[in-house]
Design a protein around this motif. Structure first.
Motif, PDB file in Angstrom:
ATOM      1  N   ASP A  88      -5.910   0.500  -0.634  1.00  0.00           N
ATOM      2  CA  ASP A  88      -6.936  -0.548  -0.527  1.00  0.00           C
ATOM      3  C   ASP A  88      -6.549  -1.641   0.470  1.00  0.00           C
ATOM      4  N   ARG A  89      -5.455  -1.415   1.245  1.00  0.00           N
ATOM      5  CA  ARG A  89      -5.038  -2.384   2.244  1.00  0.00           C
ATOM      6  C   ARG A  89      -4.591  -1.643   3.505  1.00  0.00           C
ATOM      7  N   PRO A 140      -8.085   0.830   5.136  1.00  0.00           N
ATOM      8  CA  PRO A 140      -8.415   1.703   4.005  1.00  0.00           C
ATOM      9  C   PRO A 140      -9.505   2.713   4.378  1.00  0.00           C
ATOM     10  N   ASN A 176      -5.164   6.833   5.026  1.00  0.00           N
ATOM     11  CA  ASN A 176      -4.872   5.694   4.157  1.00  0.00           C
ATOM     12  C   ASN A 176      -5.875   5.693   3.008  1.00  0.00           C
ATOM     13  N   ARG A 177      -5.426   6.140   1.840  1.00  0.00           N
ATOM     14  CA  ARG A 177      -6.291   6.161   0.656  1.00  0.00           C
ATOM     15  C   ARG A 177      -6.087   4.916  -0.204  1.00  0.00           C
ATOM     16  N   ASP A 224       2.632  -2.666   5.296  1.00  0.00           N
ATOM     17  CA  ASP A 224       1.290  -3.158   4.977  1.00  0.00           C
ATOM     18  C   ASP A 224       1.034  -4.470   5.715  1.00  0.00           C
ATOM     19  N   VAL A 226       0.866  -1.174   0.000  1.00  0.00           N
ATOM     20  CA  VAL A 226       0.000   0.000   0.000  1.00  0.00           C
ATOM     21  C   VAL A 226       0.900   1.221   0.000  1.00  0.00           C
TER      22      VAL A 226
END
Length: 126
Positions: free
Chosen positions: A41-42, A77, A38-39, A104, A5
């Motif tokens: 996806d994890r 996310p 956190n933009r 991550d 991420v």
């Protein structure tokens, strides 16, 4: 191995603390509030911080350490984490920049850059 991420959005709002500063003693105190989003996806966990603080005389101080304000935020996310900390410099004008080392959920480490920002004790720039 999947990609880590890396879509971390960091914004900083500095504030000059006049009541704690002593310009006659070259003592300028600043607070700064950091918002980390956190933009990706994890999930991403903040592990360490690295700050580079520069005053108007060109004096550079590096600050490295674990976490931020005693915490190691783990952001899913879309989640955000905000904290306030401070620094002291010897001039009424300076700057800060740096990075956070993140990890991550698969153990992949990466650096999230902290954009440079100005520390200003109400100094007028010409």
């Amino acid at each position: 191995m999947s990609r880590p991420v890396q879509n971390i959005d960091i914004s900083v709002m500095p504030t000059y603390l006049e009541d704690q500063s002593s310009p006659d003693d070259n003592h300028y105190v600043f607070a700064y509030t950091v918002n980390i989003v956190n933009r990706g996806d994890r999930p991403a966990k903040l592990l360490t911080r690295h700050w580079i603080i520069t005053d108007a005389n060109g004096k550079v101080e590096e600050v490295k350490g674990p976490g931020v304000v005693g915490e190691f935020p783990n952001l899913r996310p879309g989640e955000s984490f905000e904290y306030t900390s401070g620094t002291i410099i010897q001039t009424p004008l300076g700057s800060m920049t740096g990075s956070y080392q993140m990890c991550d959920d698969e153990g992949n480490k990466f650096d999230a850059a902290i954009p440079a920002f100005t520390l200003s004790a109400g100094v007028v720039l010409h």
